[in-house]
Design a protein around this motif. Structure first.
Motif, PDB file in Angstrom:
ATOM      1  N   ASP A  16      75.912  57.956  -0.361  1.00  0.00           N
ATOM      2  CA  ASP A  16      75.249  57.016   0.536  1.00  0.00           C
ATOM      3  C   ASP A  16      73.738  57.264   0.630  1.00  0.00           C
ATOM      4  O   ASP A  16      73.002  56.388   1.074  1.00  0.00           O
ATOM      5  N   SER A  44      71.344  57.299  10.951  1.00  0.00           N
ATOM      6  CA  SER A  44      72.600  57.013  10.249  1.00  0.00           C
ATOM      7  C   SER A  44      73.764  57.301  11.186  1.00  0.00           C
ATOM      8  O   SER A  44      73.913  58.426  11.670  1.00  0.00           O
ATOM      9  N   ASP A  62      77.144  48.874   7.101  1.00  0.00           N
ATOM     10  CA  ASP A  62      76.416  48.781   5.837  1.00  0.00           C
ATOM     11  C   ASP A  62      77.237  49.275   4.656  1.00  0.00           C
ATOM     12  O   ASP A  62      76.967  48.894   3.513  1.00  0.00           O
ATOM     13  N   ARG A  95      71.234  52.718   9.861  1.00  0.00           N
ATOM     14  CA  ARG A  95      72.353  52.454   8.964  1.00  0.00           C
ATOM     15  C   ARG A  95      73.667  52.851   9.634  1.00  0.00           C
ATOM     16  O   ARG A  95      73.777  53.919  10.240  1.00  0.00           O
ATOM     17  N   LYS A  96      74.691  52.005   9.467  1.00  0.00           N
ATOM     18  CA  LYS A  96      76.003  52.260  10.072  1.00  0.00           C
ATOM     19  C   LYS A  96      77.064  52.223   8.990  1.00  0.00           C
ATOM     20  O   LYS A  96      77.130  51.257   8.221  1.00  0.00           O
ATOM     21  N   ILE A  97      77.886  53.286   8.939  1.00  0.00           N
ATOM     22  CA  ILE A  97      78.926  53.348   7.906  1.00  0.00           C
ATOM     23  C   ILE A  97      80.249  53.789   8.517  1.00  0.00           C
ATOM     24  O   ILE A  97      80.283  54.419   9.581  1.00  0.00           O
TER      25      ILE A  97
END
Length: 215
Positions: free
Chosen positions: A159, A11, A133, A107-109
């Motif tokens: 998340d 992440s 994401d 996952r990229k936030i």
């Protein structure tokens, strides 16, 4: 090698302002002006007093908004809409950064102390729309700001993010303390390096740093 330190990361969490665009464009200067004007109007104070209060809010509560909410019960939504009504003409697309973000595994936030609609406009101006994401603003932390640990807890719980498999990229050193305590790999993104045991890495070029993680 930096890549070895990130082999476990699934992440990838990025701050927005002065992290996903260069601080040299001084975009936040516009927000600073609007925040000062908002404080002046809301509290009926002079510019000098507004500046003094904003420094107090930042030191004590983390952000101007948090101080206004906690000390004056200001409604956050009109504040966020007003202070983020700025020009994005200084921003330009960064194809290299977009490509590097694309290559990150997992996952990229984006997680910002601003609001999510503002973040979406910044990302669009940088050519980064669709690269993440999820986008989380201060509204997703129930208006609790970074650097408060509770803010990170709320956003990461929303998340489903496991901090022990996460990395945090942030321009403000104090905002890396809680992620470090939670077990994240921390990266300070800024022109000058800051000292602190809670900072694992520093870079003044985010795209170049990411290139060393993915080849």
């Amino acid at each position: 090698m930096p890549a070895d330190d990130f082999a476990h990361v699934h992440s990838w969490v990025f701050d927005l302002d002065n992290t996903l665009y260069p601080p040299a464009v001084r975009l936040f200067d516009q927000i600073e002006v609007r925040m000062a004007a908002y404080v002046m109007e809301a509290l009926k104070v002079s510019r000098a007093e507004a500046d003094r209060l904003r420094k107090h809010y930042w030191r004590t509560h983390g952000t101007t908004l948090a101080g206004l909410m906690r000390e004056h019960e200001i409604d956050p939504l009109p504040f966020l809409e007003d202070v983020h009504d700025i020009s994005f003409d200084q921003l330009s697309p960064d194809a290299d950064l977009a490509a590097r973000i694309d290559t990150l595994p997992g996952r990229k936030i984006v997680y910002t102390n601003g609001c999510a609609p503002y973040a979406e406009r910044v990302l669009a101006a940088r050519g980064l729309s669709g690269k993440f994401d999820a986008i989380y603003g201060i509204e997703h932390a129930d208006f609790q700001p970074k650097p408060d640990r509770a803010a990170f807890d709320r956003v990461f719980a929303r998340d489903g993010l496991n901090p022990e498999r996460g990395a945090m990229f942030e321009d403000e050193p104090r905002n890396l303390a809680a992620p470090h305590a939670m077990g994240m790999r921390t990266v300070h993104v800024a022109p000058a390096r800051a000292d602190g045991d809670h900072i694992h890495h520093h870079t003044d070029d985010l795209a170049e740093f990411l290139s060393r993680l993915t080849g």
